[in-house]
Each structure stands twice: as C-alpha cells, then as structure tokens.
Design an enzyme around this catalytic site. Structure first.
Site, short mmCIF file in Angstrom:
data_model
loop_
_atom_site.label_atom_id
_atom_site.label_comp_id
_atom_site.label_asym_id
_atom_site.label_seq_id
_atom_site.Cartn_x
_atom_site.Cartn_y
_atom_site.Cartn_z
N LEU A 60 10.73 -9.40 12.56
CA LEU A 60 10.10 -10.40 13.44
C LEU A 60 10.75 -10.67 14.70
CD1 LEU A 60 9.34 -13.10 10.55
CD2 LEU A 60 7.68 -11.37 11.74
N CYS A 83 12.03 -1.49 9.00
CA CYS A 83 11.76 -1.16 7.84
C CYS A 83 11.42 -2.36 6.99
CB CYS A 83 12.41 -0.18 7.04
SG CYS A 83 11.67 0.19 5.58
N ILE A 85 10.09 -3.27 3.45
CA ILE A 85 9.68 -2.77 2.07
C ILE A 85 8.97 -3.85 1.25
CG2 ILE A 85 10.52 -1.72 -0.11
CD1 ILE A 85 12.75 -0.47 1.59
N THR A 89 7.04 -11.24 -2.89
CA THR A 89 6.43 -12.50 -2.60
C THR A 89 5.62 -12.05 -1.10
OG1 THR A 89 7.89 -12.86 -0.74
CG2 THR A 89 8.38 -13.87 -2.72
N HIS A 91 5.64 -12.78 1.89
CA HIS A 91 6.51 -12.56 2.83
C HIS A 91 6.59 -11.22 3.74
CE1 HIS A 91 9.65 -13.22 6.00
NE2 HIS A 91 10.50 -12.49 5.48
#
Length: 173
Positions: A60, A83, A85, A89, A91
């Site tokens: 981010l 990366c 993965i 959740t 997120h």
C-alpha cells in the site's frame, strides 16, 4: 493453464541518453522481494539504466513513495515490486486493489511505472513468478517501465496547438 502458454515479449528499448530508474520494493516477503529486485536489476542493467532502490513497509505504501519521488526527484521511471499473498481475510482484496489503483492513477498522470506487485493465492505461486530464471516478473516490470520511458521520450517534443490543447507555453506570464 497460463503457465504453459507462450507470450510475445517486446525487445528491450535502446536509449541515447541515460535512464534513471527508482525501484520501490515492499520486502514483506523478503526472499520473494529479493528475487523480484534481482530480475529488475538485470533488465535495467541490460538497458544501461542506473537504478536506486528504496524499501517501504508494504504494497500500500508503494504508490505513495512513487508519488513523492515523481514530485520531488528526477527519475525517468519507476518499478513497483512486492507480493501480496491471499490470507484469511478481505485485507488481501483491499491491498491488491488499492495498490494497483494507486499505481494506475500515477501512470495516467504521466509517470512511467512498471507494476511488479505480485498478487497470488499462495507462496508457491509467488516463488515461481518472482524467480529471475522462471517467470521473472521483476524483470518484466522493469521492462514495462523502460518501454514507457522510451515512449515518453519519443513523444516529448514541443506540443502543437491542436483541438482543445493550447500550444506549449501559451499561458506563461
């Protein structure tokens, strides 16, 4: 299965003037990030580009770092590496969508960016994509940035006043 398809890869551009790239990497998964950087560096070196690398905490923060550099420094282009993965959740969706959206918006504003942020289901997918001897997505992101730099330089002459675009310098005092 996409892993068995063949893809056309454009030859790397050639440059008459030096190229300065900023690689912004989120080393959250350090081994994967290191492989992405290795691939990007090899591609940049092939084109004779100089490279600076900065690290940010996560995917981010990559668009924000590139935006800062675009406003405050003098890089010709940027390579975004990291990366994400999938976890348990939502997120994952936020990080994938917002980092990609940020990079896209910067590109639409004229920044030459190669997006090498992997968005994968599991570590094995990330390892294959990051491997410089495998899919080499870091090298691909550097190549994308270099191609955009070449286009920007090709089209960077004085603008003509056509359509609704005023001639360059028309509004200077």
């Amino acid at each position: 299965m996409a892993g068995h398809e063949t893809h056309h890869t454009l030859p790397l551009p050639r440059f008459d003037k030096p190229v300065k790239l900023l690689v912004v990497v989120a080393p959250y998964y350090k081994d994967i990030a290191d492989n992405l950087v290795e691939g990007a560096m090899a591609t940049a070196t092939t084109c004779g580009a100089s490279v600076e690398i900065v690290e940010v905490p996560g995917a981010l923060e990559i668009p924000s770092a590139i935006a800062l550099a675009e406003r405050m420094s003098n890089y010709d282009g940027y390579v975004a590496l990291g990366c994400v993965i999938r976890g348990e959740t939502t997120h994952y969706d936020t990080v994938c969508n917002d980092s990609s959206r940020g990079i896209t918006l910067l590109g639409l504003q004229g920044a030459c960016i190669g997006n090498g942020i992997l968005t994968v289901e599991n570590r094995a997918q990330a390892e294959v994509r990051a491997d410089p001897q495998g899919q080499n997505k870091g090298g691909g992101a550097a190549a994308a940035a270099l191609h955009l730099i070449a286009l920007a330089r090709r089209w960077s002459g004085e603008r003509k006043g056509i359509g609704f675009r005023a001639p360059e310098g028309a509004f200077r005092a």
